[in-house]
Design a protein around this motif. Structure first.
Motif, PDB file in Angstrom:
ATOM      1  N   GLU A  76       1.320   4.117  -2.982  1.00  0.00           N
ATOM      2  CA  GLU A  76       1.151   5.555  -2.752  1.00  0.00           C
ATOM      3  C   GLU A  76       2.365   6.338  -3.248  1.00  0.00           C
ATOM      4  O   GLU A  76       2.219   7.410  -3.843  1.00  0.00           O
ATOM      5  CB  GLU A  76       0.898   5.818  -1.274  1.00  0.00           C
ATOM      6  CG  GLU A  76      -0.459   5.303  -0.803  1.00  0.00           C
ATOM      7  CD  GLU A  76      -0.607   5.263   0.713  1.00  0.00           C
ATOM      8  OE1 GLU A  76       0.329   5.664   1.440  1.00  0.00           O
ATOM      9  OE2 GLU A  76      -1.683   4.813   1.179  1.00  0.00           O
ATOM     10  N   GLN A 100       0.842  -1.195   0.000  1.00  0.00           N
ATOM     11  CA  GLN A 100       0.000   0.000   0.000  1.00  0.00           C
ATOM     12  C   GLN A 100       0.881   1.250   0.000  1.00  0.00           C
ATOM     13  O   GLN A 100       0.653   2.181  -0.774  1.00  0.00           O
ATOM     14  CB  GLN A 100      -0.934   0.005   1.205  1.00  0.00           C
ATOM     15  CG  GLN A 100      -1.832   1.225   1.254  1.00  0.00           C
ATOM     16  CD  GLN A 100      -2.782   1.196   2.438  1.00  0.00           C
ATOM     17  OE1 GLN A 100      -2.985   0.184   3.090  1.00  0.00           O
ATOM     18  NE2 GLN A 100      -3.390   2.341   2.711  1.00  0.00           N
ATOM     19  N   THR A 101       1.917   1.258   0.844  1.00  0.00           N
ATOM     20  CA  THR A 101       2.850   2.391   0.892  1.00  0.00           C
ATOM     21  C   THR A 101       3.572   2.550  -0.443  1.00  0.00           C
ATOM     22  O   THR A 101       3.700   3.662  -0.965  1.00  0.00           O
ATOM     23  CB  THR A 101       3.868   2.201   2.034  1.00  0.00           C
ATOM     24  OG1 THR A 101       3.157   2.136   3.276  1.00  0.00           O
ATOM     25  CG2 THR A 101       4.876   3.340   2.081  1.00  0.00           C
ATOM     26  N   ASP A 154       2.612   9.048  -6.338  1.00  0.00           N
ATOM     27  CA  ASP A 154       3.215  10.367  -6.143  1.00  0.00           C
ATOM     28  C   ASP A 154       4.147  10.723  -7.305  1.00  0.00           C
ATOM     29  O   ASP A 154       4.329  11.887  -7.628  1.00  0.00           O
ATOM     30  CB  ASP A 154       3.977  10.378  -4.816  1.00  0.00           C
ATOM     31  CG  ASP A 154       4.381  11.764  -4.362  1.00  0.00           C
ATOM     32  OD1 ASP A 154       3.714  12.748  -4.737  1.00  0.00           O
ATOM     33  OD2 ASP A 154       5.379  11.867  -3.621  1.00  0.00           O
TER      34      ASP A 154
END
Length: 150
Positions: free
Chosen positions: A77, A73-74, A81
């Motif tokens: 993200e 999930q990180t 970005d």
């Protein structure tokens, strides 16, 4: 090449025997996503040209599968970005305290990679990670698209 030639001519004109910067030197961009990075002394993300390096990606949860899901999930993200997704990941290294648990979570891992675009990967069982509650840590290398490409 032209930049290097101009820089070399500039150095010669000034009578400087050797320039301070190498002709192929690139700017390294470092980005922090968590406060502990500064405390420990590392950058979770480093970018050099079209290469993006993500390291120290750890997750929350009580087992390998939960932590793996949190790591991905990180990573997702961070990739968003930078305007990309998992198809841009070219290399992955996973460090785990429990290889058998990681093997059991491989179906979960596969769902993270869109369109079945799996990267080169290495899985390594280690004795310990930075914090005792950590069971897994993931690092990836990403090839960013040139501007205008997708």
């Amino acid at each position: 090449m032209l930049k290097w030639l101009v820089a070399s001519l500039f150095c010669i004109t000034l009578g400087v025997g050797e320039c301070q910067s190498a002709p192929n030197a690139q700017v390294i961009e470092r980005k922090h996503y968590a406060p502990f990075e500064q405390e420990i002394g590392f950058s979770m993300v480093s970018r050099v040209g079209d290469q993006l390096y993500l390291s120290g990606i750890v997750g929350a949860g009580g087992d390998v599968a939960a932590q793996l899901q949190s790591c991905y999930q990180t990573i997702g993200e961070i990739l968003a970005d930078y305007g990309t997704d998992t198809r841009a990941i070219i290399r992955e290294t996973i460090y785990t305290l429990d290889m058998e648990a990681l093997k059991k979570a491989q179906d979960l891992r596969k769902t993270f990679f869109t369109h079945g675009s799996y990267p080169s990967a290495t899985w390594v069982q280690v004795e310990r990670l930075y914090s005792e509650e950590l069971l897994i840590e993931v690092e990836v290398q990403v090839l960013l698209a040139e501007k205008g490409e997708n």
